[in-house]
Design an enzyme around this catalytic site. Structure first.
Site, PDB file in Angstrom:
ATOM      1  N   ASP A  39     -38.247 -18.143  21.067  1.00 23.93           N
ATOM      2  CA  ASP A  39     -38.772 -17.243  21.468  1.00 23.93           C
ATOM      3  C   ASP A  39     -37.930 -16.484  22.963  1.00 23.93           C
ATOM      4  O   ASP A  39     -38.422 -15.939  23.742  1.00 23.93           O
ATOM      5  CB  ASP A  39     -40.320 -17.148  21.828  1.00 23.93           C
ATOM      6  CG  ASP A  39     -40.840 -18.351  22.681  1.00 23.93           C
ATOM      7  OD1 ASP A  39     -39.640 -19.120  22.809  1.00 23.93           O
ATOM      8  OD2 ASP A  39     -41.784 -18.505  22.968  1.00 23.93           O
ATOM      9  N   HIS A 244      -7.467 -15.901  26.391  1.00 27.57           N
ATOM     10  CA  HIS A 244      -9.124 -15.844  26.744  1.00 27.57           C
ATOM     11  C   HIS A 244      -9.682 -17.219  26.824  1.00 27.57           C
ATOM     12  O   HIS A 244     -10.666 -17.722  26.307  1.00 27.57           O
ATOM     13  CB  HIS A 244      -9.533 -15.366  25.370  1.00 27.57           C
ATOM     14  CG  HIS A 244      -9.254 -13.827  25.249  1.00 27.57           C
ATOM     15  ND1 HIS A 244      -9.522 -13.185  24.087  1.00 27.57           N
ATOM     16  CD2 HIS A 244      -8.680 -12.948  26.150  1.00 27.57           C
ATOM     17  CE1 HIS A 244      -8.974 -11.814  24.331  1.00 27.57           C
ATOM     18  NE2 HIS A 244      -8.536 -11.733  25.628  1.00 27.57           N
ATOM     19  N   ASP A 261      -9.814 -15.182  35.867  1.00 25.79           N
ATOM     20  CA  ASP A 261     -10.026 -13.760  35.647  1.00 25.79           C
ATOM     21  C   ASP A 261     -11.580 -13.559  35.718  1.00 25.79           C
ATOM     22  O   ASP A 261     -12.057 -14.046  34.716  1.00 25.79           O
ATOM     23  CB  ASP A 261      -9.274 -13.484  34.319  1.00 25.79           C
ATOM     24  CG  ASP A 261      -9.165 -12.024  33.947  1.00 25.79           C
ATOM     25  OD1 ASP A 261     -10.389 -11.325  34.281  1.00 25.79           O
ATOM     26  OD2 ASP A 261      -8.597 -11.534  32.834  1.00 25.79           O
ATOM     27  N   ASP A 272     -12.985  -5.866  37.288  1.00 27.99           N
ATOM     28  CA  ASP A 272     -12.047  -6.989  36.469  1.00 27.99           C
ATOM     29  C   ASP A 272     -10.934  -7.284  37.422  1.00 27.99           C
ATOM     30  O   ASP A 272      -9.846  -6.558  37.552  1.00 27.99           O
ATOM     31  CB  ASP A 272     -11.812  -6.088  35.312  1.00 27.99           C
ATOM     32  CG  ASP A 272     -10.862  -7.139  34.316  1.00 27.99           C
ATOM     33  OD1 ASP A 272     -10.977  -8.131  34.508  1.00 27.99           O
ATOM     34  OD2 ASP A 272     -10.289  -6.304  33.083  1.00 27.99           O
ATOM     35  N   HIS A 351       0.609  -9.674  26.074  1.00 24.27           N
ATOM     36  CA  HIS A 351      -0.575  -8.462  25.868  1.00 24.27           C
ATOM     37  C   HIS A 351      -0.143  -7.312  26.787  1.00 24.27           C
ATOM     38  O   HIS A 351       0.782  -7.170  27.263  1.00 24.27           O
ATOM     39  CB  HIS A 351      -1.797  -9.118  26.585  1.00 24.27           C
ATOM     40  CG  HIS A 351      -1.876  -9.663  28.180  1.00 24.27           C
ATOM     41  ND1 HIS A 351      -1.613  -8.774  29.189  1.00 24.27           N
ATOM     42  CD2 HIS A 351      -1.487 -10.785  28.589  1.00 24.27           C
ATOM     43  CE1 HIS A 351      -1.861  -9.224  30.305  1.00 24.27           C
ATOM     44  NE2 HIS A 351      -1.568 -10.665  30.039  1.00 24.27           N
ATOM     45  N   HIS A 355      -6.144  -1.414  30.820  1.00 26.44           N
ATOM     46  CA  HIS A 355      -7.174  -0.686  29.840  1.00 26.44           C
ATOM     47  C   HIS A 355      -8.120   0.013  30.527  1.00 26.44           C
ATOM     48  O   HIS A 355      -8.070  -0.390  31.757  1.00 26.44           O
ATOM     49  CB  HIS A 355      -7.966  -1.930  29.063  1.00 26.44           C
ATOM     50  CG  HIS A 355      -8.430  -2.860  29.875  1.00 26.44           C
ATOM     51  ND1 HIS A 355      -9.723  -2.620  30.438  1.00 26.44           N
ATOM     52  CD2 HIS A 355      -7.838  -4.226  30.108  1.00 26.44           C
ATOM     53  CE1 HIS A 355      -9.869  -3.887  31.146  1.00 26.44           C
ATOM     54  NE2 HIS A 355      -8.982  -4.752  31.034  1.00 26.44           N
ATOM     55  N   HIS A 362     -13.697  -3.437  28.866  1.00 25.90           N
ATOM     56  CA  HIS A 362     -12.636  -2.567  28.069  1.00 25.90           C
ATOM     57  C   HIS A 362     -13.411  -1.593  27.641  1.00 25.90           C
ATOM     58  O   HIS A 362     -14.013  -1.363  26.707  1.00 25.90           O
ATOM     59  CB  HIS A 362     -12.411  -3.419  26.701  1.00 25.90           C
ATOM     60  CG  HIS A 362     -11.587  -4.760  27.140  1.00 25.90           C
ATOM     61  ND1 HIS A 362     -11.276  -5.809  26.206  1.00 25.90           N
ATOM     62  CD2 HIS A 362     -10.956  -5.104  28.119  1.00 25.90           C
ATOM     63  CE1 HIS A 362     -10.551  -6.784  26.796  1.00 25.90           C
ATOM     64  NE2 HIS A 362     -10.500  -6.479  27.944  1.00 25.90           N
ATOM     65  N   GLU A 393      -2.501  -5.267  34.778  1.00 29.63           N
ATOM     66  CA  GLU A 393      -2.618  -6.682  34.571  1.00 29.63           C
ATOM     67  C   GLU A 393      -1.529  -7.249  34.030  1.00 29.63           C
ATOM     68  O   GLU A 393      -1.744  -7.904  33.007  1.00 29.63           O
ATOM     69  CB  GLU A 393      -3.955  -7.143  34.169  1.00 29.63           C
ATOM     70  CG  GLU A 393      -4.252  -6.134  32.886  1.00 29.63           C
ATOM     71  CD  GLU A 393      -5.599  -6.863  32.260  1.00 29.63           C
ATOM     72  OE1 GLU A 393      -5.506  -8.127  32.030  1.00 29.63           O
ATOM     73  OE2 GLU A 393      -6.576  -5.828  32.042  1.00 29.63           O
ATOM     74  N   TYR A 397       3.252 -16.292  30.638  1.00 26.96           N
ATOM     75  CA  TYR A 397       2.794 -17.396  30.373  1.00 26.96           C
ATOM     76  C   TYR A 397       3.982 -18.237  29.640  1.00 26.96           C
ATOM     77  O   TYR A 397       4.640 -17.751  28.495  1.00 26.96           O
ATOM     78  CB  TYR A 397       1.829 -17.067  29.140  1.00 26.96           C
ATOM     79  CG  TYR A 397       0.846 -15.917  29.982  1.00 26.96           C
ATOM     80  CD1 TYR A 397      -0.245 -16.086  30.507  1.00 26.96           C
ATOM     81  CD2 TYR A 397       1.072 -14.477  29.640  1.00 26.96           C
ATOM     82  CE1 TYR A 397      -0.882 -15.200  31.047  1.00 26.96           C
ATOM     83  CE2 TYR A 397       0.328 -13.683  30.131  1.00 26.96           C
ATOM     84  CZ  TYR A 397      -0.819 -13.805  31.059  1.00 26.96           C
ATOM     85  OH  TYR A 397      -1.498 -12.958  31.415  1.00 26.96           O
ATOM     86  N   ARG A 414      -1.179 -14.302  35.849  1.00 24.89           N
ATOM     87  CA  ARG A 414      -1.496 -12.754  35.632  1.00 24.89           C
ATOM     88  C   ARG A 414      -2.339 -12.271  37.007  1.00 24.89           C
ATOM     89  O   ARG A 414      -2.842 -13.053  37.758  1.00 24.89           O
ATOM     90  CB  ARG A 414      -2.686 -12.595  34.571  1.00 24.89           C
ATOM     91  CG  ARG A 414      -3.130 -11.271  34.266  1.00 24.89           C
ATOM     92  CD  ARG A 414      -3.954 -11.192  33.033  1.00 24.89           C
ATOM     93  NE  ARG A 414      -4.939 -11.959  32.927  1.00 24.89           N
ATOM     94  CZ  ARG A 414      -5.268 -13.092  31.979  1.00 24.89           C
ATOM     95  NH1 ARG A 414      -4.492 -13.270  31.446  1.00 24.89           N
ATOM     96  NH2 ARG A 414      -6.536 -13.657  32.133  1.00 24.89           N
ATOM     97  N   GLU A 416      -4.407  -8.918  38.213  1.00 23.79           N
ATOM     98  CA  GLU A 416      -4.989  -7.718  37.777  1.00 23.79           C
ATOM     99  C   GLU A 416      -5.852  -7.251  38.702  1.00 23.79           C
ATOM    100  O   GLU A 416      -6.704  -7.856  39.761  1.00 23.79           O
ATOM    101  CB  GLU A 416      -5.942  -8.399  36.600  1.00 23.79           C
ATOM    102  CG  GLU A 416      -6.943  -7.231  36.016  1.00 23.79           C
ATOM    103  CD  GLU A 416      -7.531  -7.557  34.954  1.00 23.79           C
ATOM    104  OE1 GLU A 416      -8.070  -8.946  34.790  1.00 23.79           O
ATOM    105  OE2 GLU A 416      -7.915  -6.685  33.966  1.00 23.79           O
TER     106      GLU A 416
END
Ligand code: GLY
Ligand code: MN
Ligand code: MN
Length: 452
Positions: A39, A244, A261, A272, A351, A355, A362, A393, A397, A414, A416
């Protein structure tokens, strides 16, 4: 700040689009509650489209809008009834009467009347508008309601014969943020920027990634945000090369970089931000060389985030700088043209550069120009316009490999930020956290001195 007029005006604007199609009935339900186990449910997050049109955050609610061919709108909310017993356990609920008044609907009913009332709304209506193929609940609701209407055919009742995907128009509306939304997004960005600064304060060799994540979450919530906008990535060393990465369970080591990130969601709007910095506060030469390339790529991309640029110009600009940087670092051989042509740069930058950002991290909105020509998959990229919000961003890598000099191994970077298109260019919402090499090293030194 809650301004109920904002939502009414959005419903009226949507009604204009529906009228342009000849009118019809709009049906839009909020998200269902989802059980985690037994529950205990997951924290509730309403449906973004539904919230955009109503401002109503309770579960088990549906919006129905009748739009006549001449554009006259009547809007109705179906929501949970008042329930003294449940309100003792779960808290306040508006109930239809108060919801109608507060949220400016023409009518409101208990949600358990939806199944019986919806067919009446659909009788002798030619067209329906709802999110197509997005939710089993809505598909079932529409199938049942339209089925009920169809069963009355022998009494001379006509059934809808055209269904439109409502999200086509809502995506377009949501792509252009109004002042109310931009204010909220600016506040969300400021909270996230502050949380990133606080994360820099606690990050040091020997600390676990999750301890840094906890600091971010603490400052999101302390700043008034309701939740993270997405799962925070706190990735030390080689983990930064996992795009990710979510485990956030490793120890931070001296000499490594930390990529974070993370962004909060405030009143339904996402931020973001990614920053990458040395765990010990000082970049090595190799880290700095790579970092400067990503920073330059971001600057080149931001130059192309302005009205009349198309969406992909920022990506193209970032890729050029990154690819040239890979050649300069001897990670790649050849010429700029050859590595762009072959796509060899994708080994280290796989990548896209940004976005749409809004209620969803996104966010919705077509990236190419919306055309009515069926099957035209390659329409031109969308032209940027004032009020759109997007991320910028770029990254680099470099995984450990025999053909890569060892001092570059496991460098993942990265950077961003969140940008609003303005009439003059763009405004960066996330400036509150530094990103130059000097800015980061100075801040980390100051934070450490303040802690000592
Ligand atoms: N945090 C998800 C993204 O940057 O797109
Ligand atoms: Mn992003
Ligand atoms: Mn991100």
């Amino acid at each position: 700040m809650f301004d109920k007029q904002v939502y009414k005006i959005r419903r009226q604007r949507l009604a204009q689009f529906v009228q342009q199609q000849g009118g019809g009935v709009v049906v839009l339900s909020t998200a269902p509650e989802v059980m985690r186990n037994r529950d205990s449910d997951y924290p509730y997050r309403w449906d973004s489209y539904f919230y955009y049109l109503t401002g109503f955050i309770e579960p088990q609610a549906t919006l129905v809008m009748l739009v006549q061919p001449d554009g006259v709108l009547q809007d109705f909310l179906f929501c949970r009834d008042k329930n003294a017993e449940r309100e003792i356990w779960d808290g306040f609920r508006f109930g239809p009467t108060a919801a109608q008044n507060v949220f400016l609907f023409d009518g409101a009913y208990a949600e358990n009347e939806l199944a019986s009332r919806l067919p009446n709304f659909l009788m002798n209506v030619r067209q329906v508008f709802y999110p197509m193929a997005q939710s089993e609940t809505v598909n079932n609701l529409m199938r049942q309601a339209i089925g009920d209407v169809r069963s009355k055919a022998r009494s001379g009742i006509n059934t809808p014969i055209v269904a439109f995907d409502l999200t086509h128009w809502l995506d377009e509306m949501r792509l252009y943020k109004d002042t109310f939304e931009l204010t909220t997004m600016g506040r969300a960005a400021a909270i996230s920027a502050d949380a990133h600064v606080q994360a820099m304060r606690v990050a040091q060799p020997g600390v676990f990634e999750y301890a840094v994540e906890a600091e971010l979450l603490y400052h999101f919530r302390k700043g008034g945000a309701q939740s993270p906008a997405y799962g925070s990535i706190v990735a030390g060393g080689a983990n930064a090369c996992v795009l990710h990465y979510r485990a956030n369970d490793q120890i931070l080591r001296d000499g490594e970089l930390l990529l974070i990130d993370a962004g909060c969601e405030l009143d339904g709007y996402a931020s973001d931000i990614t920053r990458t910095f040395p765990v010990n506060g000082r970049f090595t030469q190799a880290q700095r060389d790579c970092y400067e390339i990503v920073l330059a790529a971001q600057a080149a991309a931001i130059e192309k985030i302005c009205p009349d640029c198309h969406f992909n110009e920022a990506h193209d600009a970032a890729v050029c700088v990154l690819a040239q940087g890979m050649l300069d670092l001897k990670l790649l051989t050849g010429t700029l043209d050859s590595v762009l042509e072959s796509g060899a740069y994708k080994r280290f930058y796989m990548h896209r550069t940004g976005h749409w950002l809004g209620m969803d991290v996104h966010d919705c909105g077509a990236y190419r120009q919306v055309q009515d020509v069926v099957g035209d998959a390659n329409s031109p990229w969308r032209i940027l316009q004032s009020g759109m919000v997007l991320t910028v961003e770029p990254g680099l890598y470099i995984r450990a490999a025999d053909d890569i000099p060892q001092h570059f191994w496991n460098i993942g970077i990265r950077i961003e930020d969140d940008a609003v298109i303005t009439p003059q260019g763009c405004e960066i919402l996330t400036q509150g956290v530094p990103k130059t090499v000097v800015g980061i090293e100075d801040l980390m030194r100051q934070l450490r001195e303040a802690k000592a």
